[in-house]
Design a protein around this motif. Structure first.
Motif, PDB file in Angstrom:
ATOM      1  N   SER A   1     -11.661  -3.061  -6.954  1.00  0.00           N
ATOM      2  CA  SER A   1     -10.788  -3.992  -7.672  1.00  0.00           C
ATOM      3  C   SER A   1     -11.195  -4.189  -9.121  1.00  0.00           C
ATOM      4  O   SER A   1     -10.430  -4.722  -9.912  1.00  0.00           O
ATOM      5  CB  SER A   1     -10.783  -5.358  -6.983  1.00  0.00           C
ATOM      6  N   GLY A   2     -12.399  -3.807  -9.483  1.00  0.00           N
ATOM      7  CA  GLY A   2     -12.873  -3.980 -10.849  1.00  0.00           C
ATOM      8  C   GLY A   2     -13.996  -4.981 -11.003  1.00  0.00           C
ATOM      9  O   GLY A   2     -14.600  -5.080 -12.080  1.00  0.00           O
ATOM     10  N   ASN A   3     -14.330  -5.723  -9.956  1.00  0.00           N
ATOM     11  CA  ASN A   3     -15.368  -6.748 -10.070  1.00  0.00           C
ATOM     12  C   ASN A   3     -16.769  -6.141 -10.199  1.00  0.00           C
ATOM     13  O   ASN A   3     -17.560  -6.571 -11.037  1.00  0.00           O
ATOM     14  CB  ASN A   3     -15.308  -7.705  -8.883  1.00  0.00           C
ATOM     15  N   THR A   4     -17.068  -5.164  -9.361  1.00  0.00           N
ATOM     16  CA  THR A   4     -18.380  -4.524  -9.477  1.00  0.00           C
ATOM     17  C   THR A   4     -18.479  -3.777 -10.800  1.00  0.00           C
ATOM     18  O   THR A   4     -19.539  -3.740 -11.426  1.00  0.00           O
ATOM     19  CB  THR A   4     -18.628  -3.577  -8.295  1.00  0.00           C
ATOM     20  N   LYS A   5     -17.382  -3.189 -11.236  1.00  0.00           N
ATOM     21  CA  LYS A   5     -17.347  -2.534 -12.546  1.00  0.00           C
ATOM     22  C   LYS A   5     -17.696  -3.523 -13.653  1.00  0.00           C
ATOM     23  O   LYS A   5     -18.448  -3.192 -14.577  1.00  0.00           O
ATOM     24  CB  LYS A   5     -15.960  -1.939 -12.794  1.00  0.00           C
TER      25      LYS A   5
ATOM     26  N   PRO B   1      -6.295   3.380  -1.127  1.00  0.00           N
ATOM     27  CA  PRO B   1      -4.947   2.858  -1.371  1.00  0.00           C
ATOM     28  C   PRO B   1      -4.973   1.684  -2.350  1.00  0.00           C
ATOM     29  O   PRO B   1      -5.966   0.975  -2.471  1.00  0.00           O
ATOM     30  CB  PRO B   1      -4.488   2.394   0.022  1.00  0.00           C
ATOM     31  N   THR B   2      -3.869   1.492  -3.032  1.00  0.00           N
ATOM     32  CA  THR B   2      -3.746   0.320  -3.894  1.00  0.00           C
ATOM     33  C   THR B   2      -3.491  -0.932  -3.066  1.00  0.00           C
ATOM     34  O   THR B   2      -3.735  -2.042  -3.529  1.00  0.00           O
ATOM     35  CB  THR B   2      -2.615   0.504  -4.909  1.00  0.00           C
ATOM     36  N   SER B   3      -3.015  -0.744  -1.855  1.00  0.00           N
ATOM     37  CA  SER B   3      -2.781  -1.866  -0.947  1.00  0.00           C
ATOM     38  C   SER B   3      -4.111  -2.408  -0.427  1.00  0.00           C
ATOM     39  O   SER B   3      -4.956  -1.658   0.081  1.00  0.00           O
ATOM     40  CB  SER B   3      -1.922  -1.421   0.245  1.00  0.00           C
ATOM     41  N   TYR B   4      -4.275  -3.721  -0.537  1.00  0.00           N
ATOM     42  CA  TYR B   4      -5.501  -4.367  -0.066  1.00  0.00           C
ATOM     43  C   TYR B   4      -5.711  -4.135   1.427  1.00  0.00           C
ATOM     44  O   TYR B   4      -6.781  -3.690   1.860  1.00  0.00           O
ATOM     45  CB  TYR B   4      -5.413  -5.863  -0.367  1.00  0.00           C
ATOM     46  N   ASN B   5      -4.688  -4.417   2.229  1.00  0.00           N
ATOM     47  CA  ASN B   5      -4.832  -4.302   3.680  1.00  0.00           C
ATOM     48  C   ASN B   5      -5.119  -2.871   4.111  1.00  0.00           C
ATOM     49  O   ASN B   5      -5.922  -2.631   5.016  1.00  0.00           O
ATOM     50  CB  ASN B   5      -3.576  -4.827   4.379  1.00  0.00           C
ATOM     51  N   ALA B   6      -4.472  -1.916   3.448  1.00  0.00           N
ATOM     52  CA  ALA B   6      -4.701  -0.515   3.799  1.00  0.00           C
ATOM     53  C   ALA B   6      -6.130  -0.097   3.467  1.00  0.00           C
ATOM     54  O   ALA B   6      -6.763   0.663   4.211  1.00  0.00           O
ATOM     55  CB  ALA B   6      -3.701   0.373   3.065  1.00  0.00           C
ATOM     56  N   THR B   7      -6.657  -0.609   2.385  1.00  0.00           N
ATOM     57  CA  THR B   7      -8.032  -0.288   2.012  1.00  0.00           C
ATOM     58  C   THR B   7      -9.024  -0.954   2.956  1.00  0.00           C
ATOM     59  O   THR B   7     -10.052  -0.362   3.317  1.00  0.00           O
ATOM     60  CB  THR B   7      -8.296  -0.708   0.562  1.00  0.00           C
TER      61      THR B   7
END
Length: 208
Positions: free
Chosen positions: A62-66, A90-96
């Motif tokens: 999502s970019g937080n660790t980055k 996937p860009t989908s949260y649930n799919a990831t």
């Protein structure tokens, strides 16, 4: 594990979508792209000085660790490299969420694009990733196992959604049984993008 239990135990947050396992409040704890190109090897904005060769490498969904990795780089310099899977999540949260669970249950080793051909030159490796199902995302294991970590000091940093460190550090230590570890840093996803003070305090604990 049911999704509600997963959200409770690992801290997955739909609001934060923060590296798949985020949360509220920061905490620190002690005791411790294809051919990815490093950025800013000197760390022009670095606030700390060291003669040791530093690599900052991270996996982030999502970019937080980055964001944490970039803050470390800002303060101490070194080379900054992202661990990038061959096949994007996937860009989908649930799919990831589902894919991450399946990979962990299978102890999978998803291919990664990132290569570090000159890994031997580094003295200290900052290694960051989000807490996925209580541990590391499996591309991190692929990356680790592709390199020789002898004589390295590893400084781990994690993001989470309220679940804290869980097995992030202990499972990493199992992958790297003969590696020295610096104190680790654990931050909630909600604080990851405003973590300059936490990072500074963490870095001050190390003998750099």
């Amino acid at each position: 594990m049911k999704r509600r239990e997963f959200l409770k135990t690992t801290g997955f947050s739909l609001m934060g979508m923060a590296a798949l396992c985020l949360g509220c409040g920061a905490s620190t704890a002690a005791p411790v792209t294809a051919n990815a190109t490093a950025s800013n090897t000197e760390g022009a904005n670095a606030t700390m000085k060291t003669t040791k060769k530093i690599l900052i490498t991270y996996f982030s969904w999502s970019g937080n660790t980055k964001a944490v990795a970039e803050e470390i780089h800002k303060q101490i310099g070194g080379e900054l490299v992202e661990i990038v899977p061959e096949t994007a999540y996937p860009t989908s949260y649930n799919a990831t969420v589902d894919k991450g669970k399946q990979e962990q249950q299978a102890n999978a080793r998803p291919a990664v694009k990132t290569k570090i051909p000159d890994f031997a030159q580094y003295d200290i490796v900052f290694l960051g990733y989000p807490n996925w199902w209580g541990s590391y995302p499996m591309p991190v294991a692929t990356f680790i196992e592709s390199l020789d970590w002898q004589a390295k000091t590893v400084a781990p940093f994690f993001t989470h959604g309220g679940g804290g460190v869980q097995r992030c550090q202990s499972d990493l230590a199992k992958l790297l049984p003969h590696t020295s570890f610096a104190p680790y840093l654990a931050l909630s996803g909600s604080s990851a993008k405003n973590a300059s003070k936490d990072v500074a305090q963490w870095l001050s604990k190390m003998s750099l």
